[in-house]
Structures are given as structure tokens and as C-alpha cells.
Design a protein around this motif. Structure first.
Motif, PDB file in Angstrom:
ATOM      1  N   LEU A  92      -6.429   0.096  24.873  1.00 17.27           N
ATOM      2  CA  LEU A  92      -6.967   0.268  23.525  1.00 17.27           C
ATOM      3  C   LEU A  92      -5.882   0.321  22.460  1.00 17.27           C
ATOM      4  N   GLY A  93      -4.635   0.140  22.866  1.00 11.45           N
ATOM      5  CA  GLY A  93      -3.537   0.215  21.914  1.00 11.45           C
ATOM      6  C   GLY A  93      -3.619  -0.845  20.836  1.00 11.45           C
ATOM      7  N   ASP A  94      -3.987  -2.064  21.212  1.00 14.13           N
ATOM      8  CA  ASP A  94      -4.089  -3.160  20.246  1.00 14.13           C
ATOM      9  C   ASP A  94      -5.156  -2.848  19.196  1.00 14.13           C
ATOM     10  N   LEU A  95      -6.299  -2.366  19.655  1.00 15.02           N
ATOM     11  CA  LEU A  95      -7.394  -2.032  18.739  1.00 15.02           C
ATOM     12  C   LEU A  95      -6.998  -0.893  17.811  1.00 15.02           C
ATOM     13  N   PHE A  96      -6.303   0.106  18.355  1.00 14.43           N
ATOM     14  CA  PHE A  96      -5.845   1.243  17.558  1.00 14.43           C
ATOM     15  C   PHE A  96      -4.950   0.769  16.420  1.00 14.43           C
ATOM     16  N   VAL A  97      -3.999  -0.094  16.727  1.00 17.21           N
ATOM     17  CA  VAL A  97      -3.061  -0.569  15.708  1.00 17.21           C
ATOM     18  C   VAL A  97      -3.785  -1.389  14.651  1.00 17.21           C
ATOM     19  N   PHE A  98      -4.681  -2.275  15.077  1.00 18.24           N
ATOM     20  CA  PHE A  98      -5.408  -3.100  14.115  1.00 18.24           C
ATOM     21  C   PHE A  98      -6.229  -2.241  13.160  1.00 18.24           C
ATOM     22  N   ILE A  99      -6.884  -1.224  13.707  1.00 20.22           N
ATOM     23  CA  ILE A  99      -7.738  -0.377  12.869  1.00 20.22           C
ATOM     24  C   ILE A  99      -6.916   0.526  11.958  1.00 20.22           C
ATOM     25  N   PHE A 100      -5.973   1.284  12.539  1.00 20.49           N
ATOM     26  CA  PHE A 100      -5.290   2.314  11.753  1.00 20.49           C
ATOM     27  C   PHE A 100      -4.108   1.785  10.943  1.00 20.49           C
ATOM     28  N   PHE A 101      -3.421   0.757  11.438  1.00 19.93           N
ATOM     29  CA  PHE A 101      -2.312   0.194  10.673  1.00 19.93           C
ATOM     30  C   PHE A 101      -2.729  -1.077   9.938  1.00 19.93           C
ATOM     31  N   GLY A 102      -4.019  -1.334   9.932  1.00 21.66           N
ATOM     32  CA  GLY A 102      -4.564  -2.456   9.196  1.00 21.66           C
ATOM     33  C   GLY A 102      -5.692  -1.989   8.296  1.00 21.66           C
ATOM     34  N   LEU A 103      -6.892  -1.903   8.871  1.00 20.64           N
ATOM     35  CA  LEU A 103      -8.080  -1.575   8.081  1.00 20.64           C
ATOM     36  C   LEU A 103      -7.963  -0.233   7.368  1.00 20.64           C
ATOM     37  N   VAL A 104      -7.637   0.812   8.099  1.00 19.39           N
ATOM     38  CA  VAL A 104      -7.587   2.161   7.516  1.00 19.39           C
ATOM     39  C   VAL A 104      -6.440   2.288   6.521  1.00 19.39           C
ATOM     40  N   ALA A 105      -5.269   1.803   6.886  1.00 17.90           N
ATOM     41  CA  ALA A 105      -4.095   1.984   6.032  1.00 17.90           C
ATOM     42  C   ALA A 105      -4.218   1.238   4.710  1.00 17.90           C
ATOM     43  N   VAL A 106      -4.685  -0.001   4.757  1.00 23.75           N
ATOM     44  CA  VAL A 106      -4.793  -0.788   3.521  1.00 23.75           C
ATOM     45  C   VAL A 106      -5.909  -0.257   2.629  1.00 23.75           C
ATOM     46  N   THR A 107      -7.096  -0.071   3.192  1.00 24.76           N
ATOM     47  CA  THR A 107      -8.212   0.415   2.371  1.00 24.76           C
ATOM     48  C   THR A 107      -7.984   1.853   1.921  1.00 24.76           C
ATOM     49  N   ALA A 133      -7.942  -8.051   2.783  1.00 23.97           N
ATOM     50  CA  ALA A 133      -6.479  -7.958   2.765  1.00 23.97           C
ATOM     51  C   ALA A 133      -5.945  -7.203   3.971  1.00 23.97           C
ATOM     52  N   ALA A 134      -6.773  -6.334   4.536  1.00 22.77           N
ATOM     53  CA  ALA A 134      -6.347  -5.534   5.686  1.00 22.77           C
ATOM     54  C   ALA A 134      -6.258  -6.348   6.970  1.00 22.77           C
ATOM     55  N   ILE A 135      -6.963  -7.471   7.019  1.00 21.79           N
ATOM     56  CA  ILE A 135      -7.021  -8.250   8.268  1.00 21.79           C
ATOM     57  C   ILE A 135      -5.655  -8.799   8.681  1.00 21.79           C
ATOM     58  N   PRO A 136      -4.939  -9.537   7.818  1.00 24.37           N
ATOM     59  CA  PRO A 136      -3.633 -10.026   8.256  1.00 24.37           C
ATOM     60  C   PRO A 136      -2.616  -8.922   8.474  1.00 24.37           C
ATOM     61  N   VAL A 137      -2.772  -7.820   7.765  1.00 25.04           N
ATOM     62  CA  VAL A 137      -1.868  -6.683   7.959  1.00 25.04           C
ATOM     63  C   VAL A 137      -2.059  -6.100   9.352  1.00 25.04           C
ATOM     64  N   GLY A 138      -3.309  -5.857   9.716  1.00 27.08           N
ATOM     65  CA  GLY A 138      -3.581  -5.343  11.054  1.00 27.08           C
ATOM     66  C   GLY A 138      -3.227  -6.338  12.131  1.00 27.08           C
ATOM     67  N   ALA A 139      -3.467  -7.620  11.863  1.00 28.38           N
ATOM     68  CA  ALA A 139      -3.175  -8.659  12.854  1.00 28.38           C
ATOM     69  C   ALA A 139      -1.681  -8.761  13.117  1.00 28.38           C
ATOM     70  N   SER A 140      -0.876  -8.793  12.051  1.00 29.93           N
ATOM     71  CA  SER A 140       0.575  -8.916  12.240  1.00 29.93           C
ATOM     72  C   SER A 140       1.167  -7.671  12.878  1.00 29.93           C
ATOM     73  N   GLY A 141       0.593  -6.499  12.576  1.00 29.07           N
ATOM     74  CA  GLY A 141       1.051  -5.279  13.228  1.00 29.07           C
ATOM     75  C   GLY A 141       0.715  -5.270  14.710  1.00 29.07           C
ATOM     76  N   THR A 142      -0.444  -5.780  15.053  1.00 29.04           N
ATOM     77  CA  THR A 142      -0.861  -5.845  16.455  1.00 29.04           C
ATOM     78  C   THR A 142      -0.009  -6.833  17.235  1.00 29.04           C
ATOM     79  N   THR A 152      -2.444  -1.994  29.912  1.00 26.53           N
ATOM     80  CA  THR A 152      -2.525  -2.702  28.642  1.00 26.53           C
ATOM     81  C   THR A 152      -3.376  -3.954  28.810  1.00 26.53           C
ATOM     82  N   LEU A 153      -3.690  -4.606  27.689  1.00 23.62           N
ATOM     83  CA  LEU A 153      -4.484  -5.829  27.785  1.00 23.62           C
ATOM     84  C   LEU A 153      -3.739  -6.910  28.556  1.00 23.62           C
ATOM     85  N   ALA A 154      -2.401  -6.939  28.417  1.00 25.53           N
ATOM     86  CA  ALA A 154      -1.621  -7.928  29.160  1.00 25.53           C
ATOM     87  C   ALA A 154      -1.694  -7.675  30.657  1.00 25.53           C
TER      88      ALA A 154
END
Length: 307
Positions: A157-172, A189-198, A219-221
Motif C-alpha cells: 500500500l506504499g504506492d497508494l499512500f504516497v499518491f494520496i498524501f503526497f499528491g491529492l492531500v498535500a496539493v489540495t 493539479a494533484a495528479i501529476p504531483v502524486g504520480a511523480s512522487g510515487t 511491495t507491489l513489485a
């Protein structure tokens, strides 16, 4: 002298932390994941005429403190759980290598989280109770990334955590503490931020897949294989460049948003490494991805600011 556990530190002498070793623990290259969301959220807010400098600075300090605290927690628990051993392929980790005592690293995390809470008190005064929920969730998940009974990073769930909290939550969240509301453009605007962080997490997971299997880190890998991990990296990169196009098409951004495409040459070298290399050879891809995230974020933010 440490107890005999997987990943026990090499040094038997009592660690004496220095500025250099603490900087190693901070992991400066990962701080782009905290800086870019605040930069983008603030740029959008000022572009729409609702930006406020002091809340923006407070959001930046709070985000960096949570990122550093999370890094310390990861350093501590990855050592304790045996994910960081002498077989580690990535940069040196201060707990596993014996440079800083485990308890000291954990104390450092606590100090960062306490300081982030203090900064959060100001943001609550500015933004109200929604900031309490955001702050508590961020702190809890920062700890739960590798700590607690169900560590997110160890259960895919690490990838999802980063996308949500360092993308969606942080930007909004950054936008909200300045504007008092969240414009639809902030979610996009949060989508590419979360994506690049992930993408940073994906590189880490691909590099460490062999040692993660031994440590029981799913991990997912590990769960889906390295081919799926590489595909995830490509999809996240594609989402980063697709979002400016969508925002322009929806009328949420001016043509200036395409400045972000100037970062494309920086995306190529790490992408090539991710597709071709494995193990320690992926370390340069981590730094390359961080540079791409930072430059993309700066250009994307500038494009959102200009009208």
C-alpha cells in the motif's frame, strides 16, 4: 552493542551522530516529494488570486517535517524488520550501518512529528477543523508506512499512500489553507504531483525486490513482479504529462501549463534505467526521478500561476 537481529549494524562502537549522518538520515533527495506539492498548490492559489504567503510557508515547513519524520521511521523499522541488511543495494541507511543508534533515530522522528504538530496548530487556526483531520491522518500514515501492526509499505500500500498524501492531500490541503475552499483545478493539479512522487517509490521497490522478498516486504513489485513495476512507472509518467493537457482542455489552465513539457528530457534517462536495469544499477534512476519531479513541479507550478 546491538542485539543479534537481521540487518544488525556493522559497527559495535557506540554511534555518535554528526551533522553529516543526520543529513544522510534526512534523505535530501526524497524531500522533493514534500516540496513539490506545496509549490504546485501555492502556485495555483496565487494564479487564481487567493494565495496567502504565511499559510503557504507553514504548509511547506509542515510537509517537510512530516517527510523527514517518515524517513526516520522508515530507517528505524526497515532495520528492525530486517529489510535493511548488509545486502542493501541502495544508499547507506544510518540505523542499519550503525551510524546512529536506533533509539536516537526514533527520537528524531518523534521530534519531527511534534514540530509538525506545532506548525499544524497555526494551520488549524487558519483553516479550521478540516486541517486537524488532514494533519492527524498524515502523521498516522507517516508512522504506519513501516511501523505499527499493519505497515503500509510492507503490504503493497506504499504506492497508494504516497499518491494520496503526497499528491491529492498535500496539493489540495495547501490550496485550502490559503483559499478556504478547494477549486476543482487543485484536484487535477494533484495528479501529476502524486504520480511523480510515487515514481520514486516504484524505483525503490524495483531495486530492492530481492531483499524485500527475504524480509517479507510485500511491495507491489514483489506481489506483481518487476514487469508490472516497470509498467507502473511508465503509467505514472504518462499521467504526469497527460494532466496538463486535460487541465488546458477543461479550461483550468492557460497554455502556459505546457511549460511542464520542458522537463521531458529529464524523464528519459531514469525511464531508460528503469526499463533496462535492476538492483544497484537503479540507484541513479532514483536521483534522476527526483530531479524530474522537482523540475516538472516548478514548470507545472509556473504554468498554473501564469494566466
Amino acid at each position: 552493542m546491538s542485539t543479534s537481529v537481521p540487518g544488525a549494524p556493522v559497527s559495535l562502537s557506540k554511534p555518535r551522530p554528526t551533522v553529516k549522518t543526520w543529513l544522510m538520515a534526512v534523505r535530501p533527495k526524497t524531500l522533493t516529494a514534500a516540496l513539490v506539492p506545496v509549490l504546485v498548490g501555492t502556485s495555483l492559489a496565487f494564479g487564481l488570486g487567493v494565495g496567502r504567503l504565511l499559510p503557504a510557508l507553514a504548509a511547506l515547513v509542515g510537509a517537510v517535517l512530516i517527510q523527514i519524520g517518515t524517513n526516520f521511521i522508515n530507517d528505524y523499522y526497515d532495520f528492525k524488520k530486517g529489510a535493511d541488511t548488509h545486502e542493501r543495494l541502495g544508499p547507506v541507511r544510518v540505523t542499519q550501518s550503525g551510524l546512529i543508534a536506533p533509539g536516537t533515530v526514533l527520537m528524531g522522528a518523534a521530534v519531527c512529528f511534534i514540530a509538525a504538530t506545532a506548525v499544524g496548530a497555526y494551520l488549524v487556526a487558519v483553516g479550521g477543523w478540516p486541517i486537524v483531520a488532514i494533519g492527524l491522518a498524515s502523521l498516522l500514515c507517516g508512522y504506519a508506512y513501516t511501523g505499527g501492526p499493519f505497515p503500509l509499505g510492507y503490504n503493497g500500500l506504499g504506492d497508494l499512500f504516497v499518491f494520496i498524501f503526497f499528491g491529492l492531500v498535500a496539493v489540495t490541503g495547501t490550496f485550502y489553507v490559503q483559499a478556504g475552499t478547494v477549486h476543482p483545478a487543485a484536484w487535477w493539479a494533484a495528479i501529476p504531483v502524486g504520480a511523480s512522487g510515487t515514481m520514486l517509490i516504484v524505483v525503490n521497490n524495483l531495486r530492492d525486490v530481492t531483499t524485500d522478498v527475504k524480509a517479507g516486504k510485500r511491495t507491489l513489485a514483489v506481489r506483481w513482479g518487476t514487469t508490472a513495476g516497470k509498467a507502473e512507472y511508465v503509467l505514472l509518467l504518462a499521467a504526469s504529462f497527460a494532466t496538463p493537457v486535460v487541465m488546458y482542455a477543461l479550461g483550468y489552465a492557460a497554455p502556459w501549463v505546457f511549460l511542464s513539457f520542458l522537463s521531458l528530457p529529464l524523464a528519459v534517462p531514469p525511464l531508460q534505467r528503469v526499463m533496462r536495469e535492476q538492483g544497484a544499477a537503479l540507484n541513479p534512476a532514483l536521483g534522476g526521478t527526483a530531479r524530474f519531479q522537482l523540475i516538472f513541479g516548478v514548470l507545472f507550478g509556473l504554468g498554473l500561476y501564469l494566466r
